[in-house]
Enzyme design. Structure first.
Site, PDB file in Angstrom:
ATOM      1  N   VAL A  40     -51.191  13.470  19.787  1.00  0.00           N
ATOM      2  CA  VAL A  40     -49.734  13.589  19.808  1.00  0.00           C
ATOM      3  C   VAL A  40     -49.092  12.249  20.137  1.00  0.00           C
ATOM      4  O   VAL A  40     -48.037  11.898  19.597  1.00  0.00           O
ATOM      5  CB  VAL A  40     -49.295  14.679  20.811  1.00  0.00           C
ATOM      6  CG1 VAL A  40     -47.777  14.785  20.853  1.00  0.00           C
ATOM      7  CG2 VAL A  40     -49.908  16.023  20.437  1.00  0.00           C
ATOM      8  N   GLY A  41     -49.727  11.466  21.004  1.00  0.00           N
ATOM      9  CA  GLY A  41     -49.193  10.166  21.354  1.00  0.00           C
ATOM     10  C   GLY A  41     -49.079   9.236  20.159  1.00  0.00           C
ATOM     11  O   GLY A  41     -48.137   8.433  20.062  1.00  0.00           O
ATOM     12  N   CYS A  51     -56.506  12.677  33.574  1.00  0.00           N
ATOM     13  CA  CYS A  51     -56.779  11.658  32.552  1.00  0.00           C
ATOM     14  C   CYS A  51     -57.770  10.635  33.088  1.00  0.00           C
ATOM     15  O   CYS A  51     -58.425   9.944  32.304  1.00  0.00           O
ATOM     16  CB  CYS A  51     -55.487  10.988  32.096  1.00  0.00           C
ATOM     17  SG  CYS A  51     -54.444  10.404  33.428  1.00  0.00           S
ATOM     18  N   GLU A  85     -49.130   7.210  27.875  1.00  0.00           N
ATOM     19  CA  GLU A  85     -50.246   7.485  28.790  1.00  0.00           C
ATOM     20  C   GLU A  85     -51.073   8.596  28.153  1.00  0.00           C
ATOM     21  O   GLU A  85     -50.757   9.782  28.270  1.00  0.00           O
ATOM     22  CB  GLU A  85     -49.730   7.912  30.169  1.00  0.00           C
ATOM     23  CG  GLU A  85     -48.898   6.857  30.885  1.00  0.00           C
ATOM     24  CD  GLU A  85     -49.716   5.701  31.410  1.00  0.00           C
ATOM     25  OE1 GLU A  85     -50.966   5.742  31.307  1.00  0.00           O
ATOM     26  OE2 GLU A  85     -49.113   4.734  31.921  1.00  0.00           O
ATOM     27  N   GLY A 103     -49.788  12.615  27.407  1.00  0.00           N
ATOM     28  CA  GLY A 103     -50.437  13.717  26.694  1.00  0.00           C
ATOM     29  C   GLY A 103     -51.634  13.224  25.912  1.00  0.00           C
ATOM     30  O   GLY A 103     -52.240  12.193  26.235  1.00  0.00           O
ATOM     31  N   SER A 104     -51.966  13.937  24.866  1.00  0.00           N
ATOM     32  CA  SER A 104     -53.158  13.622  24.083  1.00  0.00           C
ATOM     33  C   SER A 104     -52.929  12.401  23.199  1.00  0.00           C
ATOM     34  O   SER A 104     -51.794  12.065  22.839  1.00  0.00           O
ATOM     35  CB  SER A 104     -53.535  14.817  23.203  1.00  0.00           C
ATOM     36  OG  SER A 104     -52.577  15.003  22.172  1.00  0.00           O
TER      37      SER A 104
END
Length: 510
Positions: free
Chosen positions: A249-250, A301, A267, A245-246
């Site tokens: 948030v990661g 991505c 990732e 994800g982003s």
């Protein structure tokens, strides 16, 4: 809510989906709470079907059921686990067309890319099946006579997998197939905006496992990030969390899991660049850049965000690239003639609009595109922008088909700018000079996890480890030795002599 378009798409029933599908699977049963989420087509924002979400109680049920089945799965020989993964691959082959169509319908990528995503899972099943017979440790020399050292690898246990909307099937496949042959159990929370893909994919995995006597080895807990996601990241019973994800948030996921000394595979964002030198095959570079930039409507991505062109080829290349954009057919992702589908949701359209406005505020010049396409769907024009290399917006990943083009003097300047962003996922150099290439992959070259030559930035094979550095998170999935992240390593020493020498020559007589 009554669904609007379910009967329009026969592949939904082929995948075992219903107008209102249940979002939790564990202990051999499908169940859910009362809260529902709509599956919305990005093509026209119509509702296809609904999914009933899992709850916190379902999460706890998943964990307990998996704990009960953990020992049996871990003790199954790795080649036997590999055989089950092989069977999963065969079932996915049978459903490839239907599942690829569902990905196109619900995510918005074109059918060919949806099929390609399913093929990734098939390929990783094949890879993992072979891996199940070659998981290896090392035998190490001991400094002490009559001693032997070796490395032993064992499963971690329950692995939590949180996936994003842009690859709603393949990323779970990467994690699950490798994790399963390593002896782990997989607990999956898919994206809230692609619930049908999560449910359909989980059905295939679950059905094969159930045929082999396992009811909870793969469990789906399709709930919200606020409820299910936070439970997973805080749960000490989940030693590894794989999050896609982003970066924003990661960072939260990474901090939360590390506080309990858990492991993560992150990732996250990519801000990917291609460098094209004047000795390159320019026609090949043009085709590669066009697909990398506009494929999946810029929502990979690994999508191409930046091109650095040697100044003496800049004008001609950009002119050809702008012309190629005018030939790209934008439309229904289920139409075989379409090359670019819609953005995934209305929020993505707003992100695109805001980025275009910011580009103008920072002095950027739009060479083509820059507009939202009016209609019911989430369609935008793929966009090429000239802007100063040091502009603030260039440091940011915009998850939309916006491409920046720049002039550079030589490969050294290009490497500097390739590396001068917070992200470090994918990069590519177009050159026919080996000196440039080996500089590119060397210690002072690209700082990305994927360092390519004479191919685009998007589209990675499953045989190599996939992932990136810096704000991309540092995780690795898929091939090479990425399997080691799903296991725990023990250094094992055995004394087969009748004496007790100490390491480092220490004498301790009692």
């Amino acid at each position: 809510m009554e669904s609007l378009n379910f009967d329009k798409y026969p592949f939904l029933a082929e995948l075992g989906l219903e107008k209102e599908s249940l979002g939790c699977y564990t202990n051999g049963e499908w169940k859910s709470g009362e809260e529902t989420v709509n599956s919305v087509s990005p093509h026209d924002n119509s509702i296809t079907a609904t999914a009933k979400l899992a709850t916190a109680d379902h999460y706890e049920e998943c964990i307990k059921s998996m704990e009960e089945e953990k020992a049996a799965w871990m003790m199954l020989p790795a080649p036997a686990r590999g055989e089950i993964v092989r069977q999963i691959g065969e079932k996915i082959r049978e459903k490839k067309d239907a599942l690829g169509s569902l990905i196109a319908l619900e995510m918005g990528k074109i059918k060919a890319e949806g099929d390609g995503e399913v093929q990734e899972v098939i390929d990783i099943c094949d890879f993992a099946c072979g891996l199940s017979r070659s998981l290896e440790g090392k035998v190490l020399p001991s400094e002490r006579p009559g001693h032997m050292m070796l490395e032993c690898w064992n499963p971690l246990g329950i692995v939590g997998v949180i996936t994003a909307f842009n690859f709603p099937c393949a990323v779970f496949g990467w994690n699950a197939c490798i994790g399963l042959v390593c002896g782990d159990l997989m607990l999956w929370k898919g994206s809230e905006t692609t619930p049908l893909v999560s449910i359909a994919t989980a059905k295939i995995f679950a059905d094969v496992l159930k045929e082999n006597g396992f009811n909870s080895v793969v469990s789906l807990c399709q709930g919200t990030g606020k409820e299910v996601g936070e439970l997973m990241t805080n749960d000490k019973r989940v030693p590894l969390v794989s999050f896609t994800g982003s970066t924003r948030v990661g960072r939260i996921v990474g901090n939360t899991v590390s506080k309990r000394f858990g492991k993560t595979i992150l990732e996250l964002g990519g801000n990917n660049a291609v460098i094209i030198l004047d000795d390159a095959n320019v026609d090949m570079a043009l085709k590669a850049c066009a697909f990398s930039a506009v494929g999946t409507c810029g929502q990979r991505c690994t999508s191409l965000r930046r091109i650095y062109l040697q100044d003496n080829i800049y004008d001609d290349f950009v002119e050809k690239l702008v012309k190629s954009y005018s030939t790209v057919k934008i439309g229904d992702p289920l139409d075989n003639d379409t090359l670019v589908g819609p953005l995934h949701n209305k929020a993505g359209v707003e992100i695109y609009k805001n980025a275009i406005e910011e580009i103008k505020n920072q002095g950027g010049k739009i060479l083509t595109g820059g507009n939202v396409i009016e209609g019911d769907g989430n369609y935008v024009e793929p966009t090429i922008v000239e802007i100063d290399k040091d502009s603030e917006i260039v440091q940011t990943e915009t998850f939309a088909p916006i491409l920046y083009v720049f002039k550079i003097k030589d490969v050294d300047e290009a490497i500097k700018y390739n590396n001068d962003v917070p992200q470090g996922l994918s990069s590519s150099l177009f050159t026919n000079d080996l000196k440039n290439y080996f500089k590119w992959i060397g210690p002072l070259g690209s700082d990305c996890g994927l360092v390519n030559c004479n191919i685009g930035s998007s589209g990675a094979e499953i045989g190599g480890a996939f992932g990136g550095e810096k704000e991309t998170g540092g995780g690795r999935e898929s091939g090479s030795d990425a399997w080691k992240q799903y296991m725990r390593r023990s250094t094992c020493t055995v004394n087969f002599s009748t004496s007790l020498p100490l390491a480092q020559g220490i004498k301790f007589d009692v």
